[in-house]
Motif scaffolding. Structure first.
Motif, PDB file in Angstrom:
ATOM      1  N   MET A  58       0.831  -1.203   0.000  1.00 44.37           N
ATOM      2  CA  MET A  58       0.000   0.000   0.000  1.00 44.37           C
ATOM      3  C   MET A  58       0.863   1.250   0.000  1.00 44.37           C
ATOM      4  O   MET A  58       0.584   2.210  -0.732  1.00 44.37           O
ATOM      5  N   MET A  59       1.938   1.270   0.793  1.00 40.63           N
ATOM      6  CA  MET A  59       2.829   2.431   0.820  1.00 40.63           C
ATOM      7  C   MET A  59       3.496   2.642  -0.538  1.00 40.63           C
ATOM      8  O   MET A  59       3.638   3.779  -1.007  1.00 40.63           O
ATOM      9  N   GLN A  60       3.898   1.556  -1.189  1.00 39.99           N
ATOM     10  CA  GLN A  60       4.515   1.660  -2.513  1.00 39.99           C
ATOM     11  C   GLN A  60       3.513   2.186  -3.534  1.00 39.99           C
ATOM     12  O   GLN A  60       3.853   2.997  -4.398  1.00 39.99           O
ATOM     13  N   TRP A  61       2.289   1.713  -3.437  1.00 39.62           N
ATOM     14  CA  TRP A  61       1.225   2.168  -4.351  1.00 39.62           C
ATOM     15  C   TRP A  61       0.946   3.652  -4.174  1.00 39.62           C
ATOM     16  O   TRP A  61       0.849   4.390  -5.162  1.00 39.62           O
TER      17      TRP A  61
ATOM     18  N   SER B  86      -3.537  14.385  -7.294  1.00 40.40           N
ATOM     19  CA  SER B  86      -3.588  15.436  -6.284  1.00 40.40           C
ATOM     20  C   SER B  86      -3.520  14.820  -4.887  1.00 40.40           C
ATOM     21  O   SER B  86      -3.951  13.675  -4.681  1.00 40.40           O
ATOM     22  N   PRO B  87      -2.983  15.557  -3.908  1.00 40.52           N
ATOM     23  CA  PRO B  87      -2.911  15.021  -2.538  1.00 40.52           C
ATOM     24  C   PRO B  87      -4.268  14.588  -2.005  1.00 40.52           C
ATOM     25  O   PRO B  87      -4.365  13.578  -1.296  1.00 40.52           O
TER      26      PRO B  87
ATOM     27  N   TYR C  17      -8.111   7.804  -1.812  1.00 35.04           N
ATOM     28  CA  TYR C  17      -7.845   6.419  -2.211  1.00 35.04           C
ATOM     29  C   TYR C  17      -7.296   5.609  -1.032  1.00 35.04           C
ATOM     30  O   TYR C  17      -7.671   4.440  -0.832  1.00 35.04           O
ATOM     31  N   ALA C  18      -6.381   6.214  -0.268  1.00 38.59           N
ATOM     32  CA  ALA C  18      -5.804   5.519   0.885  1.00 38.59           C
ATOM     33  C   ALA C  18      -6.884   5.203   1.918  1.00 38.59           C
ATOM     34  O   ALA C  18      -6.919   4.099   2.484  1.00 38.59           O
TER      35      ALA C  18
ATOM     36  N   ALA D  45     -12.739   2.796  -8.094  1.00 36.06           N
ATOM     37  CA  ALA D  45     -11.595   3.207  -8.928  1.00 36.06           C
ATOM     38  C   ALA D  45     -10.288   3.047  -8.158  1.00 36.06           C
ATOM     39  O   ALA D  45      -9.273   2.599  -8.707  1.00 36.06           O
ATOM     40  N   GLY D  46     -10.292   3.403  -6.881  1.00 34.85           N
ATOM     41  CA  GLY D  46      -9.093   3.258  -6.068  1.00 34.85           C
ATOM     42  C   GLY D  46      -8.705   1.801  -5.864  1.00 34.85           C
ATOM     43  O   GLY D  46      -7.521   1.441  -5.956  1.00 34.85           O
TER      44      GLY D  46
END
Length: 331
Positions: free
Chosen positions: A32-35, A46-47, A53-54, A107-108
């Motif tokens: 997840m962190m890599q994604w 955008s942030p 998504y996270a 989508a996420g």
């Protein structure tokens, strides 16, 4: 005197922290962190989109942990079934989550699934079998031309107990939103050097979503309003600093313009749909009604897809039908 070693806590605090995923194992957390890093650096999302998504993926993993009764691993996630995703989406809908948010959630999840497949960590075939939720189509609500013009007139707020430069600033921002069709974040993100003075240019280079830049025309009367604000502003406006400042000299917050719009709505008798973003809708709709080319309007707005811009054809068609119904002699 012995040399003191520097604490490492400052460096560690600057590094991305692992998400709080009690329902997933270390392999999922690392993936997840890599994604998320991929979304920020390579996809340049955008942030706010990355954050959403996270959050959506975290909620899904927590649901799956409870749903399966075990911690989610990469192998278990790759073995997702369509029924598992439908159960998660049903749970979210039961929490009164709107269709548009559910579409973003799907989508996420699909984005995370594609990332895992590219990295050789499993193929999540069930995600492609889920149909996107239907969302009600709603047309943007543009303002009448006369009202849009009056919003950029500082005299409309002459009775307010606010400093003259603040009223001039708000009028300049409103004029820029309507005159060039900018998002409020794009207008407030402009640096002083990026805004030509009257008679010295008629184009802005704007940074939009995904850090994509585009060129948009700017009217001379809009530049005059900005120049008037700059002349009255009590704070210095260095070339590399923001064009629009707040009351204490820092960058202007979008919320301040939203509040100014709320006050103007009451003064002009406008509906609640009259927001700063409605000025962008008005820009596109009024151009189209006067014969503007749809593809050119797409470029001006910075839409990645023409289908996004085509919503304005629905507004124009609706207006034409209203004129037809009220004016046709055989009605």
């Amino acid at each position: 005197m012995a040399k003191q070693t520097q604490p490492t806590s400052t460096v560690a605090a600057e590094e991305p922290q692992p998400p709080d995923l009690t329902g997933a194992d270390d392999g999922v957390v690392r993936a997840m962190m890599q994604w998320l890093a991929h979304l920020r650096s390579e996809r340049r999302l955008s942030p706010k989109t990355v954050e959403a998504y996270a959050r959506d993926l975290r909620q899904c993993l927590q649901f799956l942990c409870a749903h399966w009764g075990e911690q989610v691993s990469l192998a278990r996630f790759a073995a997702l079934e369509a029924a598992d995703i439908r159960a998660f989406m049903a749970m979210r809908r039961a929490d009164d989550i709107a269709g548009r948010s559910l579409m973003r959630t799907l989508a996420g999840l699909r984005s995370f699934g594609r990332f895992l497949e590219r990295e050789g960590k499993g193929k999540v075939g069930a995600l492609s079998a889920i149909r996107a939720p239907k969302i009600a189509k709603s047309l943007p609500k543009p303002l009448p031309m006369d009202a849009a013009k009056r919003l950029a007139d500082a005299d409309e707020r002459a009775g307010e107990t606010r400093e003259t430069w603040v009223l001039a600033r708000d009028a300049a921002v409103m004029a820029l939103l309507y005159g060039s069709g900018l998002r409020i974040s794009e207008a407030l993100g402009l640096k002083r050097r990026e805004v030509p003075r009257p008679g010295e240019g008629d184009v802005l280079v704007v940074t939009g979503k995904g850090n994509k830049t585009r060129m948009v025309p700017v009217l001379q009367n809009v530049l005059q309003l900005i120049d008037e604000y700059a002349r009255l502003c009590p704070y210095p406006l260095p070339a590399e600093g923001p064009m629009f400042l707040g009351a204490k000299g820092g960058p202007l917050s979008p919320r301040i313009i939203q509040l100014a719009m709320e006050r103007l709505r009451g003064a002009l008798g406008l509906p609640d749909s009259a927001t700063p973003h409605a000025l962008r809708h008005s820009f596109a709709t009024h151009l189209l009604s006067r014969g503007g080319d749809l593809r050119a309007i797409q470029e001006l707005l910075g839409h990645a897809s023409l289908s996004t811009t085509q919503i304005y054809t629905g507004i124009d068609s609706e207006r034409l039908l209203q004129v037809y119904a009220s004016a046709h002699p055989r009605r």
